[in-house]
Design an enzyme around this catalytic site. Structure first.
Site, PDB file in Angstrom:
ATOM      1  N   GLU A   9       0.801  -1.221   0.000  1.00 42.19           N
ATOM      2  CA  GLU A   9       0.000   0.000   0.000  1.00 42.19           C
ATOM      3  C   GLU A   9       0.837   1.276   0.000  1.00 42.19           C
ATOM      4  OE1 GLU A   9      -3.848  -1.902   2.371  1.00 42.19           O
ATOM      5  OE2 GLU A   9      -2.255  -0.904   3.512  1.00 42.19           O
TER       6      GLU A   9
ATOM      7  N   ASP B 228     -11.629  -7.221  -2.560  1.00 44.87           N
ATOM      8  CA  ASP B 228     -12.536  -8.366  -2.465  1.00 44.87           C
ATOM      9  C   ASP B 228     -13.916  -7.846  -2.106  1.00 44.87           C
ATOM     10  OD1 ASP B 228     -12.933  -8.680   0.680  1.00 44.87           O
ATOM     11  OD2 ASP B 228     -10.816  -8.276   0.326  1.00 44.87           O
TER      12      ASP B 228
END
Length: 229
Positions: free
Chosen positions: A12, A193
């Protein structure tokens, strides 16, 4: 102005670190805080690790030790609201903890929802509008807990209790730390997801692309902020 940028995972923060210049590292609490610049903007960047305690601890350090004027939490999340899918982007309007008792609202800081900074959100929307995203973007509520949601029943419970756009494991803790330090914050999440029974597989397949997309949004924000000056 100094921007504090926080991600829980190396994926990230990697792209942001790549773009920094005049970089110096400082070891604190077992992690490396990177200070430097992106363009003319002062940056402090840290990978805080997963979970609420890590997130709050490092957000507080970014503000108190490194004097960040604004905090941006960047990363991935599980989509919860109907119509939001993998690689869509959620920009926080507010954040809340989904795994604590409502009795906590009776105690300091007496908050259920921590409101994100509207100016940062507008800048983020501009950035998203100028990027070739692999999905759509929207503003919405983000909920946080020390649990990876990969169960349809748990997801439905979150919908019924909070009506969130997505769920993750750090955002509300960073929001909490920012709030008590009177520091504006924003959470940016690309969906890795759908927080359902297939979440583990989707997460493995999309973590890198989703994390990189969120980082690219932050970089575009900084570019636009510099143009505004």
């Amino acid at each position: 102005m100094t921007y504090g940028i926080i991600g829980a995972l190396e994926e990230e923060v990697a792209l942001v670190r790549e773009k920094m210049t005049d970089v110096a590292g400082c070891e604190l609490y077992g992690r490396t805080f990177y200070t430097g610049r992106i363009g003319k903007k002062e940056i402090v960047l840290v990978c805080c690790g997963v979970g609420k305690v890590n997130a709050a601890l490092f957000a507080n350090a970014v503000i108190r030790e490194f004097h960040a004027d604004a905090v941006i939490n960047v990363g991935i999340a599980g989509a919860v609201a109907p119509g939001i899918g993998v690689m869509d982007v959620v920009i926080s309007t507010e954040a809340a903890f989904h795994d604590q008792s409502p009795i906590m609202e009776k105690y300091y800081p007496y908050k259920k929802f921590f409101e994100a900074d509207p100016a940062l959100a507008r800048l983020c929307c501009r950035a998203c509008g100028e990027l070739p995203l692999h999905g759509r973007y929207l503003c919405g509520r983000i909920v946080t807990g020390d649990v990876f949601v990969n169960d349809r029943a748990v997801k439905q419970d979150l919908i019924e209790r909070f009506a969130p756009s997505c769920t993750e494991m750090e955002g509300a803790a960073i929001a909490h730390a920012s709030y008590v330090n009177s520091t504006p914050f924003l959470i940016i999440r690309t969906m890795s997801d759908s927080a359902d029974d297939n979440a583990d597989t989707a997460y493995d397949n999309f973590i890198e692309a989703a994390a990189r997309q969120s980082a690219s949004i932050v970089l575009k924000m900084l570019e636009l902020a510099e143009e505004g000056n």
